[in-house]
Design a protein around this motif. Structure first.
Motif, PDB file in Angstrom:
ATOM      1  N   LEU A   1       0.735  -1.407  -0.149  1.00  0.00           N
ATOM      2  CA  LEU A   1       0.126   0.035   0.366  1.00  0.00           C
ATOM      3  C   LEU A   1       0.513   1.456  -0.093  1.00  0.00           C
ATOM      4  O   LEU A   1       2.095   1.445   0.890  1.00  0.00           O
ATOM      5  CB  LEU A   1      -0.504  -0.354   1.295  1.00  0.00           C
ATOM      6  N   GLY A   2       0.433   2.496  -0.073  1.00  0.00           N
ATOM      7  CA  GLY A   2       1.272   3.355  -0.975  1.00  0.00           C
ATOM      8  C   GLY A   2       1.081   4.117   1.274  1.00  0.00           C
ATOM      9  O   GLY A   2       2.612   4.406   1.142  1.00  0.00           O
ATOM     10  N   SER A   3       0.136   3.296   1.321  1.00  0.00           N
ATOM     11  CA  SER A   3       1.363   4.382   2.939  1.00  0.00           C
ATOM     12  C   SER A   3       1.924   3.481   3.883  1.00  0.00           C
ATOM     13  O   SER A   3       2.676   3.594   4.102  1.00  0.00           O
ATOM     14  CB  SER A   3      -0.316   3.845   4.496  1.00  0.00           C
ATOM     15  N   GLU A   4       2.399   2.177   3.121  1.00  0.00           N
ATOM     16  CA  GLU A   4       3.165   1.298   3.446  1.00  0.00           C
ATOM     17  C   GLU A   4       4.441   1.793   2.771  1.00  0.00           C
ATOM     18  O   GLU A   4       5.790   1.517   3.837  1.00  0.00           O
ATOM     19  CB  GLU A   4       3.281   0.137   3.296  1.00  0.00           C
ATOM     20  N   VAL A   5       4.606   1.982   2.275  1.00  0.00           N
ATOM     21  CA  VAL A   5       6.008   2.239   1.434  1.00  0.00           C
ATOM     22  C   VAL A   5       6.379   4.056   1.265  1.00  0.00           C
ATOM     23  O   VAL A   5       7.540   4.341   0.689  1.00  0.00           O
ATOM     24  CB  VAL A   5       6.091   1.692  -0.251  1.00  0.00           C
TER      25      VAL A   5
END
Lengths: 357, 357, 357, 357
Positions: C258-262
Motif C-alpha cells: 500500500l502507498g501508506s506502507e512504502v
C-alpha cells in the motif's frame, strides 16, 4: 569534444598527432558491402604528407588496419574499428612550443578550454585526424557508387590563380594528372610554380576546392535544420583551415543577381533544370541535378618565418621557424573534401529510406 | 525531417505556412532565468512580414503564446512550448500551384521526397518557420547577455550595393535606424531605392548579412566536428535562401593572402590579438576575440513575372505571377541570423560547462 | 547498430569476439583527470574469462592499450581511444555453427537482420564486448569518486540461493573475498558448490546482481524520458543475458504494498528519508539517498548438452556440445554492472551541470 | 531535461500539469499515412482521468488539437505539432504544497535540481504529460498495424491479486470489457473490489501490466546498446510510478532456472521456437516470436492520509489530505504502456530499414 559525425552512418574519430595512433569507429554502415581496400589506401595516399615535392616532407605511410566490422571482405553491419599508427613524428621539434602559443594556431584556445594540451604537433588540433575521415569517406564513397553516385573534388584556386571555368567545362578525369590536383593543366603549372616560390620564401598560401556530386537522386536532405547543403557546409567548415563555403552558382556572386536571372526552369518530371544555379538542392533536398560547391581555405598558420607571440607567463617572445612546413595544404585536402561529401551524402541516403513506410 | 537544432539547448520546431499554427519546444533551457517577453516580441516584429514598405504586404502579427516551461516569469528548466497562430493566409493564391512546381522553389523536391506536399504557401518549406527560430533565439540571447555576450547583425550588401567598411568602423547602434537594417545610412538609402525599383519590376534581389558576437569568452566550440564556426555555418545555411557562409577576414578574400599577411599575433594571456583575421575562433574554439562572419542570400525565387515550368503531368506550363511578393528578404533575415547565432552560442556555452569536472 | 552509450560522456564500442581486437572511444571525458591505470586493469581482471575455477577456461589477459586522449597521465578532454587485442581464440570450435543457429543465441536474429554474420564465438553478439564497457566504466568511476560517489555491486542470487538481507546489512568490503562475489560468505560457499555441480552437469544457471551507488547528490537525472532509473534500466538490459531490472524496495515486491506502507518520509532539507523504498530517485531525479537496484540474469544459452536446432537449409539438426563453457556468468558480470552504473551516473552528472546558468 | 524520445520517429513533449496546455511534436513520422483520429481519441479516453468510478474524479476531456504535419488526413512527413489544453485544474488544492515537499513525490528532487518548481499538481513531474505519449503512440500503432504488428497490454496484477496464466491463455479481446482492464473477468472483479476498498481507506495500491507485441518481424533492435528490450525497459521505466521491467518468461523467475530448462529450440527458418522463454528477442534483436514483458508499478504516492514531511524551512510538518485521489493508476496506464511499446517498435522498424543498402 564532439568527435562523431553523422546520424545513421556515423564516424567517431580519435587520436592526437603525436600519440601512438589515430583511428576511428564507423557505426551504422549497412551490412553485406564488399570493401575495396585498395581504394581506401589510394585515398589515404592522396591525403598523406610527403606525397609530392609541394607538400610537407613529413613522410607517413598512413597504413590503415581494420580491427572489426568486416568479415571475409564484407561489412557485417557491426561497427568498423580501425587504426592508423603514427610514425615519423619529430616531437622534439615541438618542445619549444610547450610553453608558447603559436599565432593563428589552436594552442591558446585548447589551453583555455581544457587547462591542458598535448602540444606535440598540435595534438588533437592537427589536421592529422583527417586521415580517419578519409578512411570512412572512402567506404562511404563505395556505398554511394552502388547507388550510382560519384563524387569529385579539385583545386580551383591557389592564392590568386583561379580556374575560371565551371566544372562542366573541365575534364574531371584529369584531376590527378598533376600534383596540385587542378584539372586545367596549364593553370596547374602556374599553381605549382607559385607554391614552390612561396615555399622558398617560408610562407604559406590558401586557395579553393570545388566539389561535385553527380547522380544524386531527388529526395536526400532533411529540412528544416539538416538541409543537405547545411550539413555539407558544416562538414566542410569542420576541416582544418577552411573559412568559407558556398553552393550552386559560383562563377559570379549569386547575391548580386536578380531572381529572374538565376531561377532554374524545371524541364521535366525528373527534375532536370535548364540552368543549375541552385546547385542541385532546393529547400534543403536534392532535386536530381548535380550538386556542386566551393570550399575556401586560408593559408595555413605554420610558416618558416620569425613571429611574435606570448608564452604561458604572458611574456612577449619570438617564435623561431622550426620543423617541417606544408606551404599549401589545398591539394592534399582534395580527398578530405571528397570524404566529407561522401559522409554527408551516405548519411542522408540512409536517412531518406525512412521518409516513407 | 530533422526539426531539432542544438544538443543541450534544443529547439524543436513545427508548422506549415498555412496550417493552424507554427510553434516549437525549447528543451534544455536552464532554470531560473527571468524572461523578457517584450524583447521576444520585438525580435518577432523585426522579422514579421508587412513591417515596412519594402517587405511583403502579408500582414501577420506573429504573437507568440507560451504554453509551458515558464512560471511566474522565470524558466522552470522544463520544456518551453509555444505557438504562433497563422493569420492572413490567402491560401487561394496557391490553388494554381497545387499541380505545378515553381522554379527554384522546393515544391518539386518535397514532392519527390515525401510523395505528398502541402502546396499552400510552400507548406513547411516556407520561411514562415523562421519565426520559431526567432522566439528561441531571443531567449538564447537573454541567456547570453547574462554571460556578457551580445550579438548584432546587419545588412552589409543588397545586390551590388555594399558596405565596404569592417563592422569595427560602423556604429552598430544605428542598425534599426532604417528599414533595410544597414548601419551606414547613406548606403541604406541606396539599398532602399534599389529594392523599391526592383519591386516595381516584379523582380527580387539578394544580398549579405554580417553577424558579430562580442564578448564570447575563450573555450566555446567542440572540435573536431562541432567546431564553433562549423555549427555557425550549418545554422546559417539552414536559413531559407542562404547560399554561403564565411567567417573572419571578409573585406578581402583570405584565400588570396599569404600566411605571413593574415596570421594573428597574440598579445596577452587574455588571447587578444593585434589583428583578428581569424574571426575569433581558432581550431573551432572561441579565442576571446570578436566572432564575425558573412552570410550570402540569393534573390528569393518568388517573382512577379511569368515563368515557365512543368506540372505534375510533365506538361510545360507558364506560371502567372500571383499573390504577394517580398522583393528582398535580407532585412527581415537580420533577426533570424541573430537568433541562429544565439542558438549556436548558448548551446556551446552549456556544452563547455562539461569540459572540466 | 547502435554502439554509442551516453549523451555527454560517450562510449563508442567496436569489435567481434574473434576479430583482431575489440576497443572503443570515450568522447566527452572532462580534461585534467589523473588516470589510475591499475584500477582499470583490476576491473578488467574481475571480468576476464579464466579468472577462477567457476568461470570458462578461455584464458585472456585483456590488457588494454590506450592510444589517445591521455597525456602525461591526465585526460586531455580529447577522445580516449583504446584497444584490447583478442587472444586465445579457438575459432575452430565454431566451424560447426557456421551453418546452424544455436538455441537461445543471437545467431538467427543477426543473420536475419544483416544477411551475414561472423559466426565465430558469436561475433558481435558475444559478451566479449563488455570488456570495453569496463574500461570506460572504470574511468567513469574515477571521475565519480572525485565527486564523492562510490559504486558497488555484488551477486545476491545464484539460481535459487539468495541473499535475503538488504545491502545495508551486508559488509560490502567483502565482495571480492570469494570468487562468486557475494559478500555473505556462507551463502557464497553454497553458490560456488551449486555452480560447480551444474558445471559438471554441463548445464548453466542465472542469478541476480544488486547494485548500489552511494553519495549521489540530489539533482541527477533528466526527466521525462532520461529519468535516472530509466537510463539505469536501459544500461542494465543492454548487458548480455539480463532479463529484468527493478530499483528501490526489493526484499518484497513493491507492487504488493500500500502507498501508506512504502511512502518515504523526508526528514530534512538534505532530503534524507526515514525509509528509502524509492531507491534514491524521485521523479527520475536523484534525491540524495542511496541508489540501489536489482538486475536479473538468465542462465546463459551455451550448455554442454546435445540440443536440437535447424541449419541454414531449414533442416533439423542436433548440436553437439563443443568448446568452452561458462556455467554462471553472474560473478564476472559484477564489474560490468558497476561500469554501466558509472557510465550512467557520470553522464548525468555532466548533464546536470547545464541545468542552471 | 530530456523531453525527446526516439531516434528516427521522435516525440518531443512539453507541458506542466496546471499550465495552459500540454503538447508535443512528432518528428520523423513517414509521409503519406492516413490518420485515424478516432483511434487516437479512444486511446486518450482510456488514459484520461475521470473515466470510471475507480479513477480520480479529476475530469478532463483531453481533446487533442493537431496544428501541423497532417494535410487532408495524411501525414506530410513534416513535424506533427499538437496540443491538449488543460482544464478542470484546481490549482488551489496545491497552495499548501508550495512550501512543502510531499513524501515520495518529486517536489524535493525538482526543487534541488532547478532551484524552482511549478508546485501546482506536481508541474512537469505529474503523469499528466503521459497524454502526449498516448497521442504519439496511437499514431505509431497505426504505422505498425500497416506492417501487421499489433500491441496489447492488460492489468495482470493489482496488489496481491494476480493473473497466473500466460497471455497465451487469455482472451485479449476482453481487456476493455471491464474498467480495470484485466482480461480475466473474475479476477477483474476482485481487483475492482480491492481498489474500491483501498480508495475508501484513503490509501493507494500498485500492480503490474503485461505487454505483448504480436507479429514483429525478425530484425528489429540495434545492439549493442539500443537492444530492443533495453529500449523497451527504458520506455517503461520512464512512465510515472514504474519500478521494474522484465521480458520473456514471467510466470516463474527465469533466474531460478537451468539453461537446459529455458533454452528455446528453433523449429524452422521463420525462427519460430517451441517455447518462447526468450520473449521474442535474442541478442537485442526481434526473432519473429511474440514479444512480451512485465511492468511493475508502485502504489502512487498521493494518499488521503496525514503524512509527516518537511517544509522549505526544514521544519517538520504534517500534510493533511486534500485534492483528488487516484487509488490505482494501473488501469489508466494500459494505453500508456501500449503507446511506449509502439514508440519503441516504430522507431526500430524505421532504423532497421537502414541495416542494408
Amino acid at each position: 569534444m564532439s568527435n562523431t559525425f553523422g546520424k545513421i552512418f556515423k564516424l567517431t574519430s580519435f587520436g592526437e598527432s603525436h600519440g601512438l595512433a589515430i583511428g576511428g569507429v564507423i557505426d551504422g554502415c549497412p551490412a553485406g558491402i564488399d570493401i575495396n581496400f585498395e581504394f581506401i589506401q589510394q585515398q589515404l595516399d592522396r591525403r598523406r604528407p610527403g606525397q609530392s615535392i609541394i607538400t610537407t616532407s613529413r613522410d607517413e605511410k598512413d597504413k590503415v588496419e581494420f580491427l572489426s566490422g568486416i568479415f571475409e571482405g564484407k561489412t557485417l553491419g557491426t561497427p568498423i574499428g580501425f587504426i592508423i599508427k603514427n610514425q615519423n613524428q619529430k616531437s622534439n621539434d615541438y618542445i619549444d612550443i610547450k610553453t608558447t602559443f603559436r599565432p593563428s594556431h589552436a594552442d591558446f584556445s585548447y589551453q583555455k578550454k581544457y587547462g591542458i594540451r598535448d602540444y606535440r604537433g598540435g595534438g588533437r588540433s592537427s589536421a592529422r585526424e583527417t586521415a580517419c575521415r578519409v578512411v570512412a569517406g572512402a567506404i562511404a564513397q563505395q556505398l554511394l557508387s552502388l547507388k550510382g553516385v560519384s563524387i569529385k573534388a579539385y583545386v580551383s584556386q591557389v592564392k590568386d590563380i583561379k580556374v575560371d571555368k565551371s566544372y562542366l567545362d573541365l575534364d574531371l578525369s584529369k584531376i590527378d594528372d598533376n600534383i596540385v590536383r587542378c584539372p586545367d593543366l596549364n593553370i596547374a603549372k602556374d599553381m605549382i610554380s607559385l607554391i614552390n616560390k612561396v615555399r622558398n620564401d617560408g610562407d604559406s598560401l590558401g586557395g579553393k576546392i570545388t566539389g561535385v556530386a553527380i547522380n544524386v537522386p531527388p529526395g536526400w536532405g532533411e529540412p528544416i535544420f539538416d538541409k543537405l547543403h547545411a550539413d555539407l557546409a558544416k562538414a566542410m567548415l569542420s576541416i582544418n583551415a577552411v573559412k568559407g563555403f558556398s553552393y550552386g552558382l559560383n562563377d559570379i556572386d549569386i547575391s548580386e543577381c536578380l531572381g529572374s536571372e538565376v531561377n532554374d526552369i524545371i524541364e521535366n518530371l525528373d527534375g532536370k533544370t535548364e540552368t543549375n544555379n541552385s546547385g542541385g538542392i532546393q529547400g534543403g533536398i536534392s532535386n536530381g541535378n548535380d550538386i556542386y560547391f566551393n570550399v575556401v581555405f586560408k593559408p595555413v598558420a605554420t610558416i618558416m618565418k620569425k613571429q611574435q607571440s606570448v608564452n604561458n607567463n604572458g611574456e612577449v617572445i619570438i617564435i623561431e621557424p622550426k620543423g617541417r612546413h606544408d606551404p599549401c595544404v589545398v591539394p592534399r585536402a582534395v580527398p578530405i573534401v571528397e570524404s566529407m561529401t561522401a559522409l554527408v551524402l551516405v548519411d542522408h541516403y540512409l536517412r531518406s529510406k525512412t521518409n516513407r513506410i
